[in-house]
Design an enzyme around this catalytic site. Structure first.
Site, PDB file in Angstrom:
ATOM      1  N   TYR A  90      -2.725  -1.896  -2.520  1.00 30.82           N
ATOM      2  CA  TYR A  90      -1.496  -1.496  -3.353  1.00 30.82           C
ATOM      3  C   TYR A  90      -1.576   0.062  -3.764  1.00 30.82           C
ATOM      4  CZ  TYR A  90       2.107  -1.696  -7.081  1.00 30.82           C
ATOM      5  OH  TYR A  90       3.181  -1.723  -7.780  1.00 30.82           O
ATOM      6  N   LYS A 101       0.859  -1.588   0.633  1.00 28.66           N
ATOM      7  CA  LYS A 101       2.197  -1.560  -0.388  1.00 28.66           C
ATOM      8  C   LYS A 101       2.217  -0.308  -1.235  1.00 28.66           C
ATOM      9  CE  LYS A 101       3.430  -4.089  -4.806  1.00 28.66           C
ATOM     10  NZ  LYS A 101       3.060  -5.120  -5.823  1.00 28.66           N
TER      11      LYS A 101
END
Length: 227
Positions: free
Chosen positions: A138, A164
């Site tokens: 992420y 992400k």
């Protein structure tokens, strides 16, 4: 299992983690929430992500939340688990998540905002090698990556299978995606309001902030964006 992330298309649901008034976990309430959310066709649910209060939980509590989520999902969709802090705690949480039945790991940035690039890479490598589960990085806050850095990390961490974005720079994310191609699965991570930009550059799924309260709306939004 390594191909799991490539199959995730549409919407990631993010169940909140309920607490009682004394700040202890309310696992019964969590199970009810997850059961209701899992009735909708999300591509996966994320236990102990940012919305799931990963940074408010101890490793023991994280394991309990993941186990309760897996039980409530009842195999209807994969369960992704968030981890973070530092390499030692991140590895511990990832291993606990695997033990509790998670299907994949989501690595949030480490706590130290001034870590050198080598330290950043060592952090993700430690988490990625802690289990056989596919890893998604992420990229948010200060964990900013260039296309070349993503390429290098994908080589260095064999379990890295997904990315992400939490930066919101769509043009830069597009360059990252073009540089790395289908080596990784690409997800939008800034919420529903950023969906148009993400879908315009070809992400396969996005993380919905409204999935807890308006699941049909988030699913309809993804369907429109992926046409």
């Amino acid at each position: 299992m390594p191909q799991l992330l490539n199959q995730l298309k549409g919407v990631f649901g993010f169940p909140v983690t309920p607490f009682r008034s004394d700040l202890s976990l309310d696992l019964d309430a969590l199970a009810r929430n997850v059961d209701e959310m899992a009735a909708f066709p999300f591509c996966a649910l994320v236990a102990t992500g940012g919305t799931g209060e990963v940074y408010s939980l101890s490793p023991d509590e994280t394991e309990q939340v993941v186990a309760a989520t897996v039980r409530a999902v009842k195999g209807r969709m994969p369960v992704m688990t968030g981890t973070g802090y530092n390499a030692t705690l991140g590895v511990d949480i990832a291993r606990r998540a695997a033990k509790a039945g998670a299907d994949c790991i989501l690595a949030l940035p480490p706590y130290y905002v001034a870590a050198p690039e080598e330290g950043l890479f060592a952090y993700y490598e430690a988490i990625g090698r802690a289990t056989d589960l596919p890893l998604t990085v992420y990229s948010r806050d200060w964990a900013v990556f260039t296309p070349e850095m993503v390429q290098r990390l994908a080589v260095q961490v064999p379990t890295l299978k997904g990315w992400k974005d939490g930066q919101g720079d769509v043009r830069k994310y597009q360059r990252i995606m073009e540089r790395n191609g289908d080596r990784l699965a690409w997800f939008g991570g800034l919420g529903d309001d950023c969906g148009p930009g993400y879908f315009a550059i070809g992400v396969q799924a996005y993380t919905s902030s409204i999935s807890n309260i308006a699941p049909k709306l988030s699913l309809s939004f993804a369907e429109a964006g992926m046409k």
